[in-house]
Scaffold this motif. Sequence first.
Motif, short mmCIF file in Angstrom:
data_model
loop_
_atom_site.label_atom_id
_atom_site.label_comp_id
_atom_site.label_asym_id
_atom_site.label_seq_id
_atom_site.Cartn_x
_atom_site.Cartn_y
_atom_site.Cartn_z
N PRO A 117 0.83 -1.20 0.00
CA PRO A 117 0.00 0.00 0.00
C PRO A 117 0.86 1.25 0.00
CG PRO A 117 -0.76 -1.60 1.63
CD PRO A 117 0.54 -2.11 1.12
N ARG A 118 0.34 2.32 -0.62
CA ARG A 118 1.11 3.56 -0.76
C ARG A 118 1.56 4.11 0.58
NH1 ARG A 118 2.00 7.31 -4.57
NH2 ARG A 118 2.32 9.47 -3.91
N GLY A 119 0.73 3.99 1.59
CA GLY A 119 1.08 4.57 2.87
C GLY A 119 2.30 3.92 3.50
N ARG A 120 2.60 2.67 3.15
CA ARG A 120 3.74 1.98 3.73
C ARG A 120 5.05 2.34 3.06
NH1 ARG A 120 3.01 -4.12 3.47
NH2 ARG A 120 5.11 -3.95 4.32
N VAL A 121 4.99 2.91 1.87
CA VAL A 121 6.21 3.19 1.12
C VAL A 121 7.03 4.26 1.82
CG1 VAL A 121 7.17 3.95 -1.07
CG2 VAL A 121 5.15 2.49 -1.04
N PHE A 122 6.39 5.33 2.25
CA PHE A 122 7.11 6.48 2.79
C PHE A 122 7.01 6.48 4.31
CE2 PHE A 122 5.79 7.67 -1.51
CZ PHE A 122 7.04 7.83 -2.07
N SER A 123 7.75 5.57 4.92
CA SER A 123 7.83 5.52 6.38
C SER A 123 8.69 6.67 6.88
CB SER A 123 8.44 4.19 6.81
OG SER A 123 9.78 4.09 6.35
N GLY A 124 8.71 6.83 8.20
CA GLY A 124 9.50 7.91 8.78
C GLY A 124 10.97 7.81 8.45
N ARG A 125 11.49 6.58 8.45
CA ARG A 125 12.91 6.40 8.17
C ARG A 125 13.23 6.66 6.70
NH1 ARG A 125 14.12 1.20 12.00
NH2 ARG A 125 15.43 0.54 10.27
N ILE A 126 12.34 6.29 5.80
CA ILE A 126 12.56 6.58 4.38
C ILE A 126 12.51 8.09 4.14
CG2 ILE A 126 11.54 6.37 2.08
CD1 ILE A 126 10.88 3.50 2.72
N LEU A 127 11.61 8.78 4.84
CA LEU A 127 11.56 10.23 4.69
C LEU A 127 12.85 10.89 5.19
CD1 LEU A 127 7.86 10.97 5.74
CD2 LEU A 127 8.85 10.99 3.43
N LEU A 128 13.45 10.33 6.24
CA LEU A 128 14.74 10.84 6.71
C LEU A 128 15.83 10.62 5.65
CD1 LEU A 128 14.85 9.80 10.48
CD2 LEU A 128 14.58 12.09 9.54
N LEU A 129 15.78 9.46 4.99
CA LEU A 129 16.73 9.20 3.92
C LEU A 129 16.54 10.18 2.76
CD1 LEU A 129 16.65 5.28 3.76
CD2 LEU A 129 18.34 6.74 4.88
N ALA A 130 15.27 10.47 2.43
CA ALA A 130 14.98 11.43 1.37
C ALA A 130 15.50 12.81 1.74
CB ALA A 130 13.48 11.47 1.09
N LEU A 184 26.78 4.31 10.53
CA LEU A 184 28.01 4.92 11.00
C LEU A 184 28.77 5.57 9.85
CD1 LEU A 184 29.87 5.41 13.38
CD2 LEU A 184 30.94 3.18 12.97
N ARG A 185 28.74 4.95 8.66
CA ARG A 185 29.40 5.54 7.50
C ARG A 185 28.79 6.89 7.16
NH1 ARG A 185 29.77 0.28 3.40
NH2 ARG A 185 30.79 -1.13 4.89
N TRP A 186 27.48 6.99 7.26
CA TRP A 186 26.80 8.26 7.00
C TRP A 186 27.39 9.37 7.85
CZ3 TRP A 186 20.70 8.72 7.22
CH2 TRP A 186 20.33 10.04 6.98
N ILE A 187 27.52 9.10 9.16
CA ILE A 187 27.99 10.12 10.09
C ILE A 187 29.47 10.44 9.85
CG2 ILE A 187 28.34 10.66 12.53
CD1 ILE A 187 25.98 8.75 13.13
N VAL A 188 30.29 9.40 9.73
CA VAL A 188 31.74 9.59 9.59
C VAL A 188 32.07 10.37 8.32
CG1 VAL A 188 33.93 8.41 9.21
CG2 VAL A 188 32.36 7.58 10.98
N LEU A 194 24.09 20.06 8.42
CA LEU A 194 22.77 19.46 8.63
C LEU A 194 22.75 17.98 8.24
CD1 LEU A 194 20.48 22.36 7.31
CD2 LEU A 194 20.90 21.70 9.69
N LEU A 195 23.50 17.63 7.19
CA LEU A 195 23.58 16.23 6.76
C LEU A 195 24.20 15.36 7.84
CD1 LEU A 195 23.22 14.19 4.42
CD2 LEU A 195 25.51 14.84 3.64
N MET A 196 25.24 15.85 8.49
CA MET A 196 25.88 15.12 9.57
C MET A 196 24.93 14.94 10.75
SD MET A 196 29.29 16.15 11.74
CE MET A 196 28.42 17.57 12.44
N LEU A 197 24.24 16.01 11.12
CA LEU A 197 23.29 15.94 12.24
C LEU A 197 22.12 15.02 11.92
CD1 LEU A 197 23.22 19.73 13.27
CD2 LEU A 197 24.45 17.84 14.38
N LEU A 198 21.68 15.02 10.68
CA LEU A 198 20.59 14.13 10.28
C LEU A 198 21.02 12.66 10.37
CD1 LEU A 198 17.66 14.16 9.15
CD2 LEU A 198 18.67 13.99 6.87
N GLY A 199 22.28 12.39 10.04
CA GLY A 199 22.80 11.03 10.18
C GLY A 199 22.75 10.56 11.62
N ILE A 200 23.08 11.44 12.54
CA ILE A 200 23.00 11.10 13.96
C ILE A 200 21.55 10.84 14.36
CG2 ILE A 200 23.40 11.97 16.30
CD1 ILE A 200 25.74 13.59 15.16
N LEU A 201 20.63 11.67 13.89
CA LEU A 201 19.21 11.49 14.20
C LEU A 201 18.70 10.16 13.65
CD1 LEU A 201 16.49 12.55 15.24
CD2 LEU A 201 16.21 13.74 13.04
#
Length: 375
Positions: free
Chosen positions: A185-198, A257-261, A357-364
């Motif tokens: 279902p469409r609602g499952r595609v854009f979870s909170g974690r996927i939105l953070l990746l976007a 961890l790679r994201w943050i580093v 902001l990208l570094m801080l988002l990785g931590i989040l």
Amino acid sequence: MMIVGVLTFVATERNSVAEAGFAAACAGIGTAICGPYAGTLADRFSQRAVLLASSLLSVTAVTTFLALVAGDAPFALQLIVAFVLGGATPQVAPFSRARLVDFASSARTPHKRDRAISMVMSYESVMDETSFVIGPVLVGVLTALIAPWAPLVFGAVITATIVIAFAVHSSAVFRPVTEVSTPSPRGRVFSGRILLLALGMFLVGSVFGSTLTALIEFMTVRGLGAQTGIAYGAMSAGAIITAIVLAMLPRALTLRLRWIVFATLGLAGTIALASSSTVPVMASALFISGCGIGAVLVSLFSLGSEEAPVGRSTTVLTTLQSSIVVGQALSTAGSGLVAEAWGASAGFTVAVLSTTLLMLLGILYALRCRSTSAS
């Protein structure tokens, strides 16, 4: 080549980096809005039909845009056609990722599947970063040797030939046995974690866009504006090298961890950009920035493939790709105004902010994943 080509062509024809930034932003926003819909249609029907239709529209839009800018048509009309040009750009990169992820996901054991997906993401990221090298370099070379309109014409030729070949390839209709026939279902595609990746991809695009626009101002002031694409290749070269190395890193260094580093490494590079005063120093800072941002790009796409619901990988990967474009487009417009008003160093400050902001988002994201696992 399309967004950089629009940026260079309009900057040359209208003699305004700010107006060029707006035109490139419209092209990028068009891609961002239409890209996810193209992914959804491809998941529902097939990549082939979507690619063939978008290729035809893309070539038509490029031709129209060139005629309008060369004929000094109203700038508002140029922006509208630039939006269509961006929206019609075939989504080759995420479609290719989706095809190869489908193949990799059909591996018989989880270990082979994880290894295959890791190799796919490294390969695809190397191809992406290679395009970031070749595209701007070709724009610079074709502009210097022929004319500012040449890169867009060459891009249209690629669309009419290579993209069509990609569209009719047999892999365009491949579906692995592990994939269910009914999409989630469409609602499952854009979870909170996927939105953070976007959002992370948006910030990656913002770094690319603000860096490129500020670099144009930096090179133009020194009488080297036509060589901007070549200089920008240093950033992409760093990203390519890092993407290759990532495939050899131990699994203990997780994607989160790679994201943050590597975002931290990218931050160091953008800070160096803001303080550069010579072209060699600028090239070194671009290389360092590329090493960091390129690794984050690989990590985000890999995380996206893991987070995507079954049967919706094309939608998720296209959304992530489009997020890069809209980030690039908006930062191109904003940093264009900043760079034209206060100079290249001020424009590079936008890249510093985006990388922070990208570094801080990785931590989040890491904290969110940890809390989800704990619950």
